[in-house]
Design a protein around this motif. Structure first.
Motif, short mmCIF file in Angstrom:
data_model
loop_
_atom_site.label_atom_id
_atom_site.label_comp_id
_atom_site.label_asym_id
_atom_site.label_seq_id
_atom_site.Cartn_x
_atom_site.Cartn_y
_atom_site.Cartn_z
N LEU A 51 -10.99 76.56 13.68
CA LEU A 51 -10.34 76.67 14.97
C LEU A 51 -11.38 76.80 16.09
N SER A 52 -12.42 77.57 15.85
CA SER A 52 -13.47 77.75 16.85
C SER A 52 -14.21 76.45 17.12
N VAL A 53 -14.49 75.69 16.06
CA VAL A 53 -15.17 74.40 16.23
C VAL A 53 -14.34 73.46 17.08
N SER A 54 -13.02 73.47 16.87
CA SER A 54 -12.15 72.58 17.63
C SER A 54 -12.06 72.97 19.10
N LYS A 57 -24.10 76.71 16.51
CA LYS A 57 -23.98 78.05 17.09
C LYS A 57 -22.57 78.63 17.00
N VAL A 58 -21.64 77.86 16.47
CA VAL A 58 -20.25 78.31 16.43
C VAL A 58 -19.97 79.07 15.13
N PHE A 108 -15.64 77.41 25.62
CA PHE A 108 -14.23 77.07 25.35
C PHE A 108 -13.76 75.85 26.15
N ASN A 109 -13.17 74.87 25.44
CA ASN A 109 -12.55 73.72 26.09
C ASN A 109 -11.59 73.06 25.11
N LEU A 110 -10.72 72.22 25.65
CA LEU A 110 -9.70 71.53 24.86
C LEU A 110 -9.95 70.02 24.78
#
Length: 292
Positions: free
Chosen positions: A35-38, A49-50, A57-59
């Motif tokens: 979820l963090s990678v996405s 680094k994730v 954060f972005n979509l």
């Protein structure tokens, strides 16, 4: 109780809690990382680094996924396939399990043995494909739902649950003038909400994730479910062929973010269903597996 105050029981609870926490962590951490990678910026993803928290954060990855020319059509196909397959399977399982739950049915044991035999031995992929082709079902939705509408394990589970309903209830209904079909609809099914909810969740997950049968039986890409499209995105076959359609992926969104967003977009709808069926799900599996 006294045994709950003993030192052995306390140690058992501590060890059991540690094991459960480790299992939860083993399941939850990869999900949070995905979820963090996405949701992270491509530079942070490429730089490694994730972790379990988004960086930058972005979509953008989700925007790129839903700009894919086939993704919306894939969602529509998946919803249609899941609704049709689940409804048909529940209907077939119900009308087969109810008669088999009656011990007065002639040849019942032989039928159950035949059903159990198919759990361990199947015709295989090639004979099934030849049968579907001979019936003229190739490249149709029926090739996906009809051959798999009855799962022997689910049938035995529902049959066992039906067999656990007191016969006196049905006998009273018969004295009131109800026939077998009306007894099933008005009495048995309302009493079987736990097992119906459990099987509904099982079937929804199966049909939603059923990309392999679509790859085998559906030649028209316009009929592919969303999981088939996501599978192609993950394997990389959709990335190069559709780069022009979704924009310059390499410069704006990393490939890892795009794959993670595609996975999360198709996983979350199923996860949102579970909280509403959790109570019936647990009860249905436990009761249906021990009664009879």
């Amino acid at each position: 109780m006294l045994y709950r105050r003993s030192l052995g029981f306390k140690w058992f609870m501590v060890i059991n809690s540690v094991i459960m926490l480790l299992l939860v962590a083993a399941i939850l951490i990869p999900f949070l990382h995905l979820l963090s990678v996405s949701l992270s910026h491509s530079s942070a993803v490429v730089g490694g680094k994730v972790g379990i928290w988004p960086k930058g954060f972005n979509l953008d990855a989700y925007v790129r996924v839903f700009e894919h020319p086939s993704i919306i059509v894939g969602f529509k196909n998946s919803i249609f396939q899941t609704v049709l397959g689940t409804t048909l399977s529940l209907f077939m399982l119900t009308i087969c399990a109810y008669p088999l739950s009656k011990r007065t049915l002639k040849g019942r044991k032989l039928l159950i043995l035949f059903i159990m035999f198919t759990m361990f031995f199947s015709g295989g992929l090639i004979p099934t494909y030849m049968l579907v082709k001979s019936l003229g079902l190739l490249d149709t939705i029926w090739a996906i739902v009809l051959p798999f509408s009855i799962t022997p394990y689910y049938l035995l589970l529902m049959m066992t649950y039906f067999g656990g309903i007191p016969e006196e209830i049905e006998e009273s209904a018969m004295l009131d003038g109800l026939g077998p079909f009306r007894i099933l609809v008005k009495i048995v099914l309302p009493l079987s909400k736990p097992i119906l909810a459990a099987l509904t969740l099982f079937l929804i997950v199966y049909y939603w994730n059923n990309w392999f049968n679509s790859m085998i039986y559906l030649n028209n890409t316009d009929k592919h479910p969303v999981m088939m499209i996501v599978r192609n995105i993950i394997s990389g076959s959709e990335l190069a062929g559709n780069a022009a359609a979704v924009g310059d992926i390499g410069n704006s969104v990393s490939t890892a973010s795009l794959k993670a967003a595609a996975i999360m977009s198709t996983t979350l709808p199923i996860m949102l269903i579970f909280p509403f069926t959790q109570k019936y799900f647990a009860k249905g599996v436990m009761i249906g597996s021990v009664k009879g």
